[in-house]
Design a protein around this motif. Structure first.
Motif, PDB file in Angstrom:
ATOM      1  N   PHE A 103       0.780  65.736  34.930  1.00 39.61           N
ATOM      2  CA  PHE A 103       1.094  64.450  34.308  1.00 39.61           C
ATOM      3  C   PHE A 103      -0.169  63.735  33.828  1.00 39.61           C
ATOM      4  CE2 PHE A 103       4.330  65.362  37.550  1.00 39.61           C
ATOM      5  CZ  PHE A 103       5.458  65.406  36.738  1.00 39.61           C
ATOM      6  N   HIS A 104      -0.997  64.475  33.110  1.00 41.12           N
ATOM      7  CA  HIS A 104      -2.231  63.886  32.576  1.00 41.12           C
ATOM      8  C   HIS A 104      -1.930  62.632  31.761  1.00 41.12           C
ATOM      9  CE1 HIS A 104      -5.832  63.358  30.131  1.00 41.12           C
ATOM     10  NE2 HIS A 104      -5.049  63.431  29.075  1.00 41.12           N
ATOM     11  N   GLY A 105      -0.887  62.665  30.954  1.00 39.82           N
ATOM     12  CA  GLY A 105      -0.549  61.530  30.107  1.00 39.82           C
ATOM     13  C   GLY A 105      -0.256  60.263  30.892  1.00 39.82           C
ATOM     14  N   LEU A 106       0.192  60.430  32.132  1.00 38.46           N
ATOM     15  CA  LEU A 106       0.520  59.279  32.971  1.00 38.46           C
ATOM     16  C   LEU A 106      -0.634  58.868  33.881  1.00 38.46           C
ATOM     17  CD1 LEU A 106       4.118  60.328  34.116  1.00 38.46           C
ATOM     18  CD2 LEU A 106       3.508  58.844  32.202  1.00 38.46           C
ATOM     19  N   THR A 107      -1.457  59.825  34.276  1.00 41.16           N
ATOM     20  CA  THR A 107      -2.484  59.554  35.283  1.00 41.16           C
ATOM     21  C   THR A 107      -3.859  59.234  34.712  1.00 41.16           C
ATOM     22  OG1 THR A 107      -3.022  61.921  35.481  1.00 41.16           O
ATOM     23  CG2 THR A 107      -1.299  61.043  36.937  1.00 41.16           C
ATOM     24  N   HIS A 108      -4.160  59.688  33.483  1.00 39.40           N
ATOM     25  CA  HIS A 108      -5.533  59.527  33.000  1.00 39.40           C
ATOM     26  C   HIS A 108      -5.953  58.077  32.749  1.00 39.40           C
ATOM     27  CE1 HIS A 108      -3.885  59.481  28.817  1.00 39.40           C
ATOM     28  NE2 HIS A 108      -4.972  58.788  28.557  1.00 39.40           N
ATOM     29  N   PRO A 109      -5.052  57.133  32.418  1.00 40.42           N
ATOM     30  CA  PRO A 109      -5.512  55.746  32.267  1.00 40.42           C
ATOM     31  C   PRO A 109      -6.115  55.175  33.552  1.00 40.42           C
ATOM     32  CG  PRO A 109      -3.385  56.022  31.214  1.00 40.42           C
ATOM     33  CD  PRO A 109      -3.639  57.271  31.988  1.00 40.42           C
ATOM     34  N   ARG A 110      -5.498  55.509  34.693  1.00 46.46           N
ATOM     35  CA  ARG A 110      -6.036  55.029  35.966  1.00 46.46           C
ATOM     36  C   ARG A 110      -7.418  55.641  36.240  1.00 46.46           C
ATOM     37  NH1 ARG A 110      -3.226  52.924  40.204  1.00 46.46           N
ATOM     38  NH2 ARG A 110      -1.245  53.726  39.353  1.00 46.46           N
ATOM     39  N   THR A 111      -7.559  56.942  35.925  1.00 47.43           N
ATOM     40  CA  THR A 111      -8.847  57.609  36.114  1.00 47.43           C
ATOM     41  C   THR A 111      -9.914  57.011  35.207  1.00 47.43           C
ATOM     42  OG1 THR A 111      -7.684  59.677  36.639  1.00 47.43           O
ATOM     43  CG2 THR A 111     -10.027  59.845  36.064  1.00 47.43           C
ATOM     44  N   ALA A 112      -9.550  56.745  33.949  1.00 48.34           N
ATOM     45  CA  ALA A 112     -10.491  56.151  32.994  1.00 48.34           C
ATOM     46  C   ALA A 112     -10.932  54.762  33.451  1.00 48.34           C
ATOM     47  CB  ALA A 112      -9.851  56.074  31.611  1.00 48.34           C
ATOM     48  N   LEU A 113      -9.981  53.963  33.951  1.00 45.11           N
ATOM     49  CA  LEU A 113     -10.322  52.618  34.428  1.00 45.11           C
ATOM     50  C   LEU A 113     -11.246  52.688  35.640  1.00 45.11           C
ATOM     51  CD1 LEU A 113      -9.980  49.570  34.332  1.00 45.11           C
ATOM     52  CD2 LEU A 113      -7.892  49.824  35.691  1.00 45.11           C
ATOM     53  N   LYS A 114     -10.997  53.626  36.531  1.00 44.04           N
ATOM     54  CA  LYS A 114     -11.835  53.796  37.710  1.00 44.04           C
ATOM     55  C   LYS A 114     -13.258  54.165  37.308  1.00 44.04           C
ATOM     56  CE  LYS A 114     -12.119  56.439  42.039  1.00 44.04           C
ATOM     57  NZ  LYS A 114     -11.476  57.506  42.854  1.00 44.04           N
ATOM     58  N   ASN A 115     -13.394  55.101  36.372  1.00 46.76           N
ATOM     59  CA  ASN A 115     -14.727  55.516  35.917  1.00 46.76           C
ATOM     60  C   ASN A 115     -15.438  54.388  35.186  1.00 46.76           C
ATOM     61  OD1 ASN A 115     -14.360  58.099  36.954  1.00 46.76           O
ATOM     62  ND2 ASN A 115     -13.605  58.934  35.019  1.00 46.76           N
ATOM     63  N   ALA A 116     -14.708  53.693  34.316  1.00 38.82           N
ATOM     64  CA  ALA A 116     -15.316  52.614  33.538  1.00 38.82           C
ATOM     65  C   ALA A 116     -15.780  51.471  34.436  1.00 38.82           C
ATOM     66  CB  ALA A 116     -14.323  52.103  32.505  1.00 38.82           C
ATOM     67  N   SER A 117     -15.014  51.178  35.478  1.00 41.23           N
ATOM     68  CA  SER A 117     -15.357  50.074  36.381  1.00 41.23           C
ATOM     69  C   SER A 117     -16.627  50.361  37.175  1.00 41.23           C
ATOM     70  CB  SER A 117     -14.198  49.808  37.341  1.00 41.23           C
ATOM     71  OG  SER A 117     -13.026  49.424  36.648  1.00 41.23           O
ATOM     72  N   LYS A 118     -16.956  51.630  37.345  1.00 40.19           N
ATOM     73  CA  LYS A 118     -18.164  51.995  38.089  1.00 40.19           C
ATOM     74  C   LYS A 118     -19.431  51.642  37.322  1.00 40.19           C
ATOM     75  CE  LYS A 118     -16.248  55.932  40.685  1.00 40.19           C
ATOM     76  NZ  LYS A 118     -16.329  57.407  40.851  1.00 40.19           N
ATOM     77  N   PHE A 119     -19.360  51.693  36.001  1.00 44.24           N
ATOM     78  CA  PHE A 119     -20.573  51.570  35.192  1.00 44.24           C
ATOM     79  C   PHE A 119     -20.623  50.325  34.306  1.00 44.24           C
ATOM     80  CE2 PHE A 119     -19.723  56.085  35.963  1.00 44.24           C
ATOM     81  CZ  PHE A 119     -20.916  56.470  36.567  1.00 44.24           C
ATOM     82  N   PHE A 120     -19.499  49.632  34.160  1.00 39.93           N
ATOM     83  CA  PHE A 120     -19.469  48.467  33.284  1.00 39.93           C
ATOM     84  C   PHE A 120     -18.702  47.320  33.936  1.00 39.93           C
ATOM     85  CE2 PHE A 120     -19.568  52.299  30.642  1.00 39.93           C
ATOM     86  CZ  PHE A 120     -20.699  52.060  29.863  1.00 39.93           C
ATOM     87  N   ASP A 121     -19.119  46.097  33.620  1.00 35.73           N
ATOM     88  CA  ASP A 121     -18.384  44.911  34.050  1.00 35.73           C
ATOM     89  C   ASP A 121     -17.287  44.641  33.022  1.00 35.73           C
ATOM     90  OD1 ASP A 121     -19.991  44.476  36.290  1.00 35.73           O
ATOM     91  OD2 ASP A 121     -21.479  43.396  35.087  1.00 35.73           O
ATOM     92  N   LEU A 122     -16.065  44.852  33.412  1.00 36.24           N
ATOM     93  CA  LEU A 122     -14.937  44.748  32.490  1.00 36.24           C
ATOM     94  C   LEU A 122     -14.230  43.411  32.645  1.00 36.24           C
ATOM     95  CD1 LEU A 122     -13.397  48.291  33.136  1.00 36.24           C
ATOM     96  CD2 LEU A 122     -15.045  47.658  31.357  1.00 36.24           C
ATOM     97  N   ASN A 123     -13.831  42.824  31.510  1.00 39.45           N
ATOM     98  CA  ASN A 123     -13.000  41.626  31.591  1.00 39.45           C
ATOM     99  C   ASN A 123     -11.529  42.045  31.613  1.00 39.45           C
ATOM    100  OD1 ASN A 123     -12.123  42.094  28.887  1.00 39.45           O
ATOM    101  ND2 ASN A 123     -13.844  40.903  28.077  1.00 39.45           N
ATOM    102  N   GLU A 124     -10.638  41.072  31.709  1.00 38.46           N
ATOM    103  CA  GLU A 124      -9.219  41.366  31.868  1.00 38.46           C
ATOM    104  C   GLU A 124      -8.634  42.072  30.641  1.00 38.46           C
ATOM    105  OE1 GLU A 124      -7.464  41.120  34.658  1.00 38.46           O
ATOM    106  OE2 GLU A 124      -9.389  40.551  35.542  1.00 38.46           O
ATOM    107  N   ILE A 125      -9.103  41.715  29.463  1.00 38.83           N
ATOM    108  CA  ILE A 125      -8.601  42.355  28.242  1.00 38.83           C
ATOM    109  C   ILE A 125      -8.983  43.824  28.215  1.00 38.83           C
ATOM    110  CG2 ILE A 125      -8.802  42.439  25.716  1.00 38.83           C
ATOM    111  CD1 ILE A 125      -9.084  39.420  25.720  1.00 38.83           C
ATOM    112  N   GLU A 126     -10.230  44.121  28.554  1.00 42.27           N
ATOM    113  CA  GLU A 126     -10.709  45.505  28.568  1.00 42.27           C
ATOM    114  C   GLU A 126      -9.968  46.337  29.610  1.00 42.27           C
ATOM    115  OE1 GLU A 126     -15.185  44.062  27.191  1.00 42.27           O
ATOM    116  OE2 GLU A 126     -14.792  44.657  29.260  1.00 42.27           O
TER     117      GLU A 126
END
Length: 221
Positions: A103-126
């Motif tokens: 279920f890559h189509g369902l699970t990859h957004p969570r993985t992407a958000l987890k990776n992005a949060s490690k390296f960038f300060d994200l606002n609510e829109i992002e």
């Protein structure tokens, strides 16, 4: 007629000037993300057609910025969120065989958000853009922002365009691979549908995307 011609030329100059300004602002808004080593790793993973994950995210980010700028929304956050929306950092074509995750189509957004949060300060829109960009596939994750909803459209549009850009030889090879599959493989894997056939009507990018893709073929520096 002369007055109309002059008005048209004046209008055209203004549009080109604004377009150039928006492209420069777009480049500046994603500069730190586009040149980050972790984000550059997306170039290693193929995505739709001949594109890789980095190129796909760049295309989505560009269209996000243009539409949100035109509509008076937060174009900067829209571009930055889109540049990170597929930061899952693996080849989804072989992911199922390696991990068993179907279920890559369902699970990859969570993985992407987890990776992005490690390296960038994200606002609510992002965060909204990254986590909910697969709607309506992720049926219950409805975008909560206008920028997030626009991303669901630009993501599908760019994916369709990229898929349709497969070279003829590649398309032929896809068909041959499908024809040569054994009966047992077909029963296990089900019917394979070539994406290019579904998106032939999007076989050519708009001039904006072609121009911008050339400009950003190398990271903004």
């Amino acid at each position: 007629m002369i007055r109309k011609s002059n008005r048209y030329k004046s209008w055209k100059r203004k549009v080109l000037h604004v377009r150039k300004e928006w492209q420069d602002e777009f480049c500046e808004s994603i500069r730190d993300i586009a040149t980050h080593p972790v984000v550059l790793r997306m170039k290693l993973y193929p995505h739709h057609g001949n594109s890789n994950c980095y190129e796909h995210c760049l295309h989505v980010a560009y269209y996000n910025y243009q539409w949100c700028k035109f509509l008076g929304l937060d174009a900067r956050s829209a571009a930055r969120g889109a540049m990170l929306h597929d930061l899952f950092l693996y080849d989804w074509h072989t992911h199922r065989k390696k991990t068993g995750d179907r279920f890559h189509g369902l699970t990859h957004p969570r993985t992407a958000l987890k990776n992005a949060s490690k390296f960038f300060d994200l606002n609510e829109i992002e965060k909204d853009i990254i986590y909910r960009h697969m709607w309506p596939v992720t049926f219950f994750r409805v975008p909560r922002t206008a920028e997030g909803f626009i991303t669901t459209l630009t993501d599908k549009y760019c994916g369709a365009c990229e898929t349709s850009q497969r070279k003829p030889k590649q398309r032929k090879q896809v068909m041959l691979d499908h024809i040569n599959k054994s009966k047992a493989e077909k029963e296990r894997e089900g019917k394979v549908q070539c994406l290019y056939d579904s998106f032939r009507f999007l076989s050519k990018y708009s001039s904006d995307l072609s121009t911008t893709s050339d400009k950003f073929s190398r990271p903004c520096v």
